[in-house]
Design a protein around this motif. Sequence first.
Motif, PDB file in Angstrom:
ATOM      1  N   PRO A 146       0.834  -1.211   0.000  1.00 26.09           N
ATOM      2  CA  PRO A 146       0.000   0.000   0.000  1.00 26.09           C
ATOM      3  C   PRO A 146       0.859   1.249   0.000  1.00 26.09           C
ATOM      4  O   PRO A 146       1.948   1.276   0.572  1.00 26.09           O
ATOM      5  N   LEU A 147       0.354   2.291  -0.644  1.00 22.99           N
ATOM      6  CA  LEU A 147       1.107   3.536  -0.703  1.00 22.99           C
ATOM      7  C   LEU A 147       1.068   4.233   0.655  1.00 22.99           C
ATOM      8  O   LEU A 147       0.047   4.176   1.356  1.00 22.99           O
ATOM      9  N   PRO A 148       2.162   4.896   1.049  1.00 19.33           N
ATOM     10  CA  PRO A 148       2.179   5.593   2.348  1.00 19.33           C
ATOM     11  C   PRO A 148       1.095   6.664   2.425  1.00 19.33           C
ATOM     12  O   PRO A 148       0.794   7.347   1.431  1.00 19.33           O
ATOM     13  N   THR A 149       0.530   6.812   3.601  1.00 16.87           N
ATOM     14  CA  THR A 149      -0.552   7.783   3.780  1.00 16.87           C
ATOM     15  C   THR A 149      -0.045   9.213   3.807  1.00 16.87           C
ATOM     16  O   THR A 149      -0.816  10.158   3.603  1.00 16.87           O
ATOM     17  N   HIS A 150       1.280   9.404   4.070  1.00 25.32           N
ATOM     18  CA  HIS A 150       1.787  10.770   4.193  1.00 25.32           C
ATOM     19  C   HIS A 150       2.026  11.438   2.846  1.00 25.32           C
ATOM     20  O   HIS A 150       2.289  12.642   2.790  1.00 25.32           O
ATOM     21  N   LEU A 151       1.945  10.670   1.747  1.00 26.77           N
ATOM     22  CA  LEU A 151       2.199  11.277   0.445  1.00 26.77           C
ATOM     23  C   LEU A 151       1.118  12.295   0.105  1.00 26.77           C
ATOM     24  O   LEU A 151      -0.075  12.074   0.338  1.00 26.77           O
ATOM     25  N   GLU A 152       1.549  13.406  -0.441  1.00 24.36           N
ATOM     26  CA  GLU A 152       0.583  14.380  -0.951  1.00 24.36           C
ATOM     27  C   GLU A 152      -0.235  13.732  -2.064  1.00 24.36           C
ATOM     28  O   GLU A 152       0.320  13.060  -2.942  1.00 24.36           O
ATOM     29  N   THR A 153      -1.541  13.922  -2.029  1.00 16.16           N
ATOM     30  CA  THR A 153      -2.431  13.243  -2.973  1.00 16.16           C
ATOM     31  C   THR A 153      -3.042  14.245  -3.938  1.00 16.16           C
ATOM     32  O   THR A 153      -3.601  15.271  -3.528  1.00 16.16           O
ATOM     33  N   GLU A 154      -2.934  13.942  -5.190  1.00 18.80           N
ATOM     34  CA  GLU A 154      -3.600  14.716  -6.243  1.00 18.80           C
ATOM     35  C   GLU A 154      -4.655  13.826  -6.868  1.00 18.80           C
ATOM     36  O   GLU A 154      -4.349  12.714  -7.332  1.00 18.80           O
TER      37      GLU A 154
END
Length: 537
Positions: free
Chosen positions: A128-136
């Motif tokens: 799963p992708l880290p939750t802290h990444l900025e999401t667009e």
Amino acid sequence: MSHEELRAVHQRLKAQLAEILNADASKEAGNPALRQLMEQLQTLTQEYDEKLTEAEDQIAELKRELFGPKADRLTPEQQEQLSKLNQDLESEAQRPDAASDGVLDEDEEDEKKKKLRRSTRRRGVRHPLPTHLETETITIEPELSPCPCCGMMPERIGEEVTEEIDFIPAKLIKRRIVRPKYACRCGEAGVAIALLPPRLVPQSRLGLGLAVHVVLARFDDHLSFYRLEQQFQERHGIVIPRQQMIQWAEHIATWLRPIYDAMWKAMFGGGYLQIDETPVKVLDPDVQGKAARGFLWFYAVPGGDVILEFDRSRGMAPVRKRLQGFVGTIQTDAYEVYQSLERKEADIQRIACLAHIRRYFLKAAKENLPAAIWFITQIRLLYRIENGIRDLMPQQRYERRLQEAPPILKTMRARAEELKPLLLPQSTLGKAVNYFINEYEALLGYLRDGRYEIDNNLIENSIRPTAVGRRRWLFIGHPEAGWRSAVIYSILVSLRRRGINPLEYLTDVFGRLPRAKTSAIHDLMPVNWKPQPVNSG
């Protein structure tokens, strides 16, 4: 004449010499000079035969290293034991990190975990992708039309989500710091202007983010200043000369030096250090036509900070100077400098490293030598004890070691003493046995205190980043600047040992250092560092 033919001729002549000596025993009795000459000839022949055998063993070893084993085979039982050494051999090529330094663990639970990891890789399960990444979020709407059956417009009933990782390239910006000036029209009150905030390098164009990038690219990613100069010009269209970056690095190392000194002071008072050294090439203007050779000396506390020191010498002078006034125990390999230091300094005791001993037996095991496999099996038992007590308090570790380890070590010592007279000193197994016997008393030192480690693997793991760097940037630069690399490497290696993100640490600390007081250095050490809270206003 082939090697085998020469060997056969040598054996035949040696046999003839023995016959002559036996046949002429009566003549020798009446001629002491002849008897002495014959004895010297026989001694020289025996010595030649031993050296020839050693040379043949060395040649065979080199052939095995170059071309691999061709014929020697173990019995099924020995082969089964050797198969258990795979992770030992792999650990020599890629040692585990400091957080998982439990080598040679054979527990069934660990084997199941390894099988699970291998099967997971085969199935290609996504993490799963880290939750802290900025999401667009991009929403793609289909072209809608009325339903051909009822004439109504479709309603949204759900969605399909596809995630991808994208990268936004770094960019350089020009930051203009404007400080308006104010003055009274009368001209008597002077000019009011805000003070320029403290900066890492005054009167330079070095911004905080650029300073962090240069340090990490050079000393963590191991890019040369020449390559950095190319990247800035090719990717960003700006010329930043490498000489300018070298000057920046020196200023930055000067700012970090008080933290480096505070780390060493705390380590020095602990009474237990692991020490090692590694060579590095140096561009020395006094040595024409080739790169000179220098050394990075490593001093570490297991699980704690690491201090590097650059010196041109691998002799006793740098380590003796660094340890002046030290009282306690050092853990090292068998390099004679450390042994001599222990003899000269009454307050320093040296303990040995089991990993170096194991390395010699691993080399012998590659030649399919059953005796070497037996020693490695015993070493596995010692490491199994360490894995079982790793999470215990020092006193509990000390007690468990005294209960379980001495019988294994005594058995190994007895077996080594039995084998020593039967082995050629320069054979791989002979070297392994002699190394073990010579280091035996120093190896027992780890039993004295539960804080001590059984080997030096933790500090050797610290050397690996600089080994990568040597292959990429090749040289450390001018010898007078070696301290600069040592200071910055010490900070970065210590950060990684503690699981601290170097980017976050350096960004925060570089912002604090120009205005920090001496009393604040303690809070900036990796062991004490906490990021400053972000102002909500």
